[in-house]
Design an enzyme around this catalytic site. Structure first.
Site, PDB file in Angstrom:
ATOM      1  N   ASP A  27       0.864  -1.175   0.000  1.00 30.49           N
ATOM      2  CA  ASP A  27       0.000   0.000   0.000  1.00 30.49           C
ATOM      3  C   ASP A  27       0.908   1.235   0.000  1.00 30.49           C
ATOM      4  O   ASP A  27       2.076   1.157   0.394  1.00 30.49           O
ATOM      5  CB  ASP A  27      -0.892  -0.020   1.239  1.00 30.49           C
ATOM      6  CG  ASP A  27      -1.746   1.221   1.353  1.00 30.49           C
ATOM      7  OD1 ASP A  27      -2.470   1.526   0.397  1.00 30.49           O
ATOM      8  OD2 ASP A  27      -1.681   1.895   2.398  1.00 30.49           O
ATOM      9  N   ASP A  29      -0.025   5.028   0.994  1.00 25.18           N
ATOM     10  CA  ASP A  29      -0.154   5.969   2.106  1.00 25.18           C
ATOM     11  C   ASP A  29       0.061   5.273   3.447  1.00 25.18           C
ATOM     12  O   ASP A  29      -0.668   4.344   3.797  1.00 25.18           O
ATOM     13  CB  ASP A  29      -1.548   6.620   2.097  1.00 25.18           C
ATOM     14  CG  ASP A  29      -1.775   7.456   0.851  1.00 25.18           C
ATOM     15  OD1 ASP A  29      -0.954   8.339   0.586  1.00 25.18           O
ATOM     16  OD2 ASP A  29      -2.771   7.211   0.147  1.00 25.18           O
ATOM     17  N   GLY A  77      -7.555   3.827   3.792  1.00 23.42           N
ATOM     18  CA  GLY A  77      -7.509   2.733   2.830  1.00 23.42           C
ATOM     19  C   GLY A  77      -8.632   2.725   1.820  1.00 23.42           C
ATOM     20  O   GLY A  77      -8.623   1.930   0.883  1.00 23.42           O
ATOM     21  N   ARG A  80     -11.920   8.118  -1.872  1.00 23.27           N
ATOM     22  CA  ARG A  80     -12.457   9.349  -1.286  1.00 23.27           C
ATOM     23  C   ARG A  80     -13.964   9.273  -1.097  1.00 23.27           C
ATOM     24  O   ARG A  80     -14.480   9.646  -0.045  1.00 23.27           O
ATOM     25  CB  ARG A  80     -12.109  10.558  -2.172  1.00 23.27           C
ATOM     26  CG  ARG A  80     -10.678  11.009  -2.100  1.00 23.27           C
ATOM     27  CD  ARG A  80     -10.514  12.399  -2.691  1.00 23.27           C
ATOM     28  NE  ARG A  80     -11.087  12.507  -4.023  1.00 23.27           N
ATOM     29  CZ  ARG A  80     -10.471  12.139  -5.132  1.00 23.27           C
ATOM     30  NH1 ARG A  80      -9.271  11.605  -5.065  1.00 23.27           N
ATOM     31  NH2 ARG A  80     -11.050  12.299  -6.298  1.00 23.27           N
ATOM     32  N   SER A 146      -5.795   5.880  -3.898  1.00 24.07           N
ATOM     33  CA  SER A 146      -5.633   7.298  -4.204  1.00 24.07           C
ATOM     34  C   SER A 146      -5.155   7.516  -5.637  1.00 24.07           C
ATOM     35  O   SER A 146      -4.266   6.816  -6.130  1.00 24.07           O
ATOM     36  CB  SER A 146      -4.625   7.933  -3.241  1.00 24.07           C
ATOM     37  OG  SER A 146      -4.321   9.259  -3.642  1.00 24.07           O
ATOM     38  N   ASP A 204      -1.326  -0.788   6.226  1.00 22.91           N
ATOM     39  CA  ASP A 204      -1.488  -0.208   7.557  1.00 22.91           C
ATOM     40  C   ASP A 204      -2.942   0.061   7.884  1.00 22.91           C
ATOM     41  O   ASP A 204      -3.273   0.388   9.021  1.00 22.91           O
ATOM     42  CB  ASP A 204      -0.701   1.105   7.675  1.00 22.91           C
ATOM     43  CG  ASP A 204      -1.272   2.215   6.823  1.00 22.91           C
ATOM     44  OD1 ASP A 204      -1.736   1.925   5.693  1.00 22.91           O
ATOM     45  OD2 ASP A 204      -1.269   3.372   7.273  1.00 22.91           O
TER      46      ASP A 204
END
Length: 257
Positions: A27, A29, A77, A80, A146, A204
């Site tokens: 991942d 971010d 995760g 938006r 994202s 995360d």
């Protein structure tokens, strides 16, 4: 005696949990880049403004957006739109398409402004692990809900370390459902040419850990950078096989930067 430079030798740099892994999906971010805090701050500004303008009927639900608990529970995760809808629903607020899109657009504007003003860094421990994997001839992918993932990797100077990137733009183009569905990660390993049953996911976010488990990946690594309260237990409960505070823990002592 094995000749130096073979995959078996190089694999000794990696923790035992990774010895049979043939590809790893990271991942972006909060795992590769220190950008989760920028996302969280942008969400807080957008949600708090909405809460002030449209306070919930229940006074107990009027509290500001919490950058730890609310972010992890409802936003982290996810795309938006999914994140905006989940938080608004948690406060009993309007979740119409127009409202969700307006809040998500406000967050997008704020995030873009902060990213371009301040940039982000890559976590050194993640860079160490990715380089060790590459030396061991294990292909690596970056994946993110994202649309900014490529820009984030470029800002951090690590985009060339990854063989594949599947970002939010690709997910939209391919109509991949969001986490906790595993489709984003499955597309990444498909492009690497490795089945999920021989690959690992590093995440995360609770939704991302669940996605890795739902996708049948051989190993799901949870990254608990906060290491406070029950955050590690929540990652394990969501499907992580192991939880680390920093990905350097998965690199052997003999690894050099």
């Amino acid at each position: 005696m094995r000749r130096p430079g073979t995959r078996a030798d190089l694999g000794e740099e990696l923790a035992p949990a990774l010895h049979d892994i043939r590809a790893v999906v990271f991942d972006t971010d909060g795992v590769i880049t220190d950008s989760a805090r920028v996302h969280a701050a942008a969400w807080k500004t957008a949600f708090d403004a909405f809460l002030r303008a449209h306070p919930p009927d229940d006074p107990a639900l009027r509290r500001p957006f919490d950058v730890r608990d609310d972010y992890l529970r409802h936003v982290d995760g996810k795309s938006r739109l999914d994140g905006a809808a989940a938080f608004l629903a948690s406060r009993g607020l309007d979740t119409s398409d127009a409202t969700v899109r307006a809040v998500a657009a406000d967050k997008e504007r704020l995030f873009t402004e902060r990213l371009r003003a301040h940039g982000v860094d890559a976590y050194p421990g993640t860079v160490r692990l990715v380089r060790a994997l590459r030396r061991a001839q294990v292909p690596v992918a970056a994946a993110s809900a994202s649309r900014h993932a490529g820009e984030l990797l470029d800002h951090a100077g690590v985009s060339d370390l990854f063989d594949v990137l599947v970002d939010g733009g690709e997910a939209a183009r391919l109509r991949l459902p969001g986490k906790p569905r595993p489709d984003l990660f499955l597309e990444a390993v498909r492009r690497l040419g490795v089945p999920a049953a021989r690959a690992a996911v590093v995440e995360d976010a609770l939704a991302g850990v669940s996605a890795g488990r739902n996708g049948g990946f051989a190993l799901v690594v949870g990254v608990d950078r906060a290491a406070t309260g029950d955050s590690g237990d929540r990652l394990l409960h969501s499907g992580a096989d192991i939880v680390v505070r920093d990905l350097a823990e998965l690199v052997g002592a003999g690894e050099t930067q």
